[in-house]
Design a protein around this motif. Structure first.
Motif, PDB file in Angstrom:
ATOM      1  N   PRO A 179      -3.676   0.787  11.287  1.00  0.00           N
ATOM      2  CA  PRO A 179      -2.465   0.218  11.883  1.00  0.00           C
ATOM      3  C   PRO A 179      -2.265   0.594  13.345  1.00  0.00           C
ATOM      4  CG  PRO A 179      -1.964   1.104   9.760  1.00  0.00           C
ATOM      5  CD  PRO A 179      -3.342   1.543  10.070  1.00  0.00           C
TER       6      PRO A 179
ATOM      7  N   PHE B 235      -2.355  -7.723   3.641  1.00  0.00           N
ATOM      8  CA  PHE B 235      -2.531  -6.409   4.253  1.00  0.00           C
ATOM      9  C   PHE B 235      -3.668  -5.652   3.574  1.00  0.00           C
ATOM     10  CE2 PHE B 235      -0.886  -2.062   5.175  1.00  0.00           C
ATOM     11  CZ  PHE B 235      -0.791  -2.198   6.541  1.00  0.00           C
TER      12      PHE B 235
ATOM     13  N   LEU C  10       3.939  -6.539   8.786  1.00  0.00           N
ATOM     14  CA  LEU C  10       2.703  -6.411   7.998  1.00  0.00           C
ATOM     15  C   LEU C  10       1.756  -7.569   8.306  1.00  0.00           C
ATOM     16  CD1 LEU C  10       3.732  -5.207   4.438  1.00  0.00           C
ATOM     17  CD2 LEU C  10       2.729  -3.922   6.298  1.00  0.00           C
TER      18      LEU C  10
ATOM     19  N   ILE D 130       0.309  -6.939  11.796  1.00  0.00           N
ATOM     20  CA  ILE D 130      -0.716  -5.894  11.790  1.00  0.00           C
ATOM     21  C   ILE D 130      -1.993  -6.444  11.171  1.00  0.00           C
ATOM     22  CG2 ILE D 130      -1.344  -3.682  10.763  1.00  0.00           C
ATOM     23  CD1 ILE D 130       1.575  -2.888  10.986  1.00  0.00           C
TER      24      ILE D 130
END
Lengths: 172, 412
Positions: free
Chosen positions: B64, B129, B281, B284
């Motif tokens: 991240p 994710f 999310l 990312i």
């Protein structure tokens, strides 16, 4: 039975597979059923890894989740509006379907009963061999070459058929 | 170099010999360092799992941070391309801007559309994710750095996992109960499924040359300097690299292939209804994906951690790998701020009428090349580079003569 970490993980995968498979056939919402099927396919892929079939596991994910399920969802979403579908079943269909399912269940149970040590192949200390080479040699040898070619021709026919159906008719 | 990158700190990883690197790690690194009273009773299996979880944890903690840097880089690059300065207020030269944005997103309301499908709406960001992080598990960052899952089907595993991302996209789009989201996810699914074919076929040319699916084998086969990198090994892999790169831009839904998120048409595509941390999310995952596909491209075609000259560490090792990967990421940003968005028909034409036939031609050519030349033949590399050189010059001349039209004289 010896209870090790591996058996724990194995039964975890088995539980995921069976529970989500039950959800696929009982859930009313078709989209939910499709996503439950995704979990089932992942569980089966995990079981394949336990059987040292890593290539098969990845193929399972790439073909069924990445390909077929996406197409199913595409179909469902394009025709949405009637998601909570009550499916009407005729008695004749019920009998026929039940009979076939029962026969399949018996067949699977016999296979399961006759397979020794199918849950933990990785336990007996034999080295984990890459299966890709074996699969490649088997498919391109005489043993499975013909079925492989027949399957590819079948897929080609399906491809050409789909292109023919979807193609716009040009008239002049 | 810190100790962690040095050779011998980590045990040799070798799954082919029937051992597991995590087991090795427990046996060779952890147990000798334990006090003797504990060492004899150390549970190997549990330890193995814990070591695996710890390495997974490193990735979940470090990856991240990549978007944190990449988002800022993207904004700075965009600003440079448009003759602006970009974010300048937060921190020196605006370097803390993404951190501030992240904090803002955490404190935003986590809105769930009341008409939507709540369960799937909550689940979708996690699927995307998790899948984009699982890809990192098989990327070889350097020689001494263990890959959490270095199995012999490495690149195939990456393709399988990244094909699941589209399920998350569909889930997000459908459960939002919004027209924009649904249209965006349909576009995205069609695009990803289509471009997976040229992507897979161009990866296949590499696999045909290396004769292995393992990421470590692929990198090790490019150890002889820049001309043994797989991009220069045959003229066909040279073409395959560009098909791979363009297709992977389409896979991560970036301009010029960002139809699933086309702001002027469908607001923000499949994540229109998301807010706060769930939106973060997606964000990312998008930047992690971008880094991941670039890293895969570097591994497959640009030598991975192998340096430019054989025996020298220039552009090699872990720093070299990251520099090459960031180079490809910069190419993606460059394309994004230079090219306009394609139409749907252009997108599909490019994939089905150009990339897929060219990829088939590449596979045929690679097969014939492999029959003519021995593996690692010096002559084959020389001939290949000559063909690439002549081809590039020819393409440049033809393109210069035919494609680039001179501006018509304006009536004054």
């Amino acid at each position: 039975m010896e209870f090790t970490l591996k058996t724990f993980i194995f039964y975890g995968f088995a539980l995921i597979t069976i529970a989500s498979a039950l959800a696929v056939v009982t859930v009313r919402n078709i989209v939910h059923a499709a996503f439950a099927l995704m979990v089932t396919l992942f569980g089966v892929a995990g079981l394949y890894v336990f059987l040292q079939a890593d290539f098969l596991a990845a193929t399972q994910v790439i073909v069924y989740v990445g390909g077929i399920l996406v197409l199913i969802l595409f179909g469902v979403m394009m025709t949405s509006g009637r998601l909570e579908m009550r499916i009407h079943i005729e008695r004749g269909q019920l009998l026929l379907g039940g009979g076939i399912s029962l026969a399949l269940l018996m067949l699977l149970l016999t296979v399961i009963a006759n397979t020794p040590r199918w849950e933990n192949l990785t336990d007996d200390g034999t080295p984990l061999e890459p299966t890709t080479k074996q699969i490649g040699e088997l498919i391109l040898n005489e043993k499975f070459l013909l079925p492989f070619e027949v399957a590819s021709v079948l897929l080609l026919v399906a491809l050409i058929g789909a292109a023919l159906i979807s193609r716009k008719e040009v008239r002049d | 170099m810190p100790e962690i990158f040095s050779e011998g700190f980590f045990p040799k990883i070798n799954l082919q010999e029937g051992t597991n690197w995590a087991t090795d790690f427990v046996r060779d690194v952890i147990i000798p360092r334990l006090p003797e009273a504990v060492a004899g009773h150390f549970p190997m299996e549990l330890g193995t799992v814990l070591v695996m979880l710890a390495f997974a944890g490193i990735f979940v903690a470090v990856v991240p941070l990549l978007p944190l840097v990449l988002v800022l880089a993207e904004r700075k690059v965009a600003a440079r391309f448009q003759n602006r300065t970009g974010p300048m207020r937060v921190g020196p030269w605006g370097t803390l801007q993404t951190l501030a944005d992240g904090i803002k997103l955490i404190f935003k309301e986590d809105y769930i559309p009341p008409q939507g499908d709540k369960l799937l709406f909550l689940l979708a960001p996690y699927i995307i994710f998790a899948c984009s992080f699982a890809v990192f598990a098989a990327i070889p960052f350097g020689d001494g750095i263990p890959i959490p899952s270095d199995f012999n089907i490495g690149i195939f595993y990456i393709m399988a996992i990244s094909s699941v991302i589209v399920m998350g996209v569909i889930m997000a789009g459908w459960s939002s109960n919004s027209k924009w989201s649904l249209l965006g996810s349909l576009r995205s699914a069609a695009q990803i499924v289509s471009y997976e074919i040229p992507l897979g076929l161009s990866i296949l040319t590499v696999v045909m040359l290396v004769e292995s699916l393992g990421m470590r084998d692929i990198v090790n086969s490019q150890s002889g300097g820049i001309f043994t990198w797989l991009i220069f090994r045959t003229p066909f892999t040279f073409i395959a690299f560009f098909i791979f790169f363009i297709s992977s831009i389409a896979e991560v839904n970036r301009t010029p292939f960002d139809l699933p998120e086309a702001e002027s048409e469908i607001v923000a595509g499949f994540h229109t209804e998301y807010s706060g941390m769930r939106f973060a999310l997606f964000f990312i995952a998008e930047y992690a994906n971008m880094f991941a596909v670039s890293a895969i491209g570097v591994t497959l075609f640009l030598g991975g951690w192998q340096g430019v000259l054989p025996g020298y560490d220039f552009l090699g090792g872990f720093p070299g790998f990251v520099i090459k990967t960031l180079g490809l990421v910069f190419m993606m940003m460059w394309l994004r701020w230079t090219l306009p968005r394609l139409r749907v028909d252009q997108l599909m034409n490019l994939c089905w009428k150009y990339f897929i036939p060219i990829s088939f031609f590449n596979i045929l050519g690679t097969g014939i090349w492999g029959l003519i030349f021995e593996k690692d033949d010096v002559w084959s590399i020389g001939i290949s580079c000559a063909i690439i050189y002549v081809g590039l010059i020819g393409a440049y001349t033809v393109a210069g003569r035919n494609l680039v039209r001179k501006p018509e004289p304006q009536p004054s």
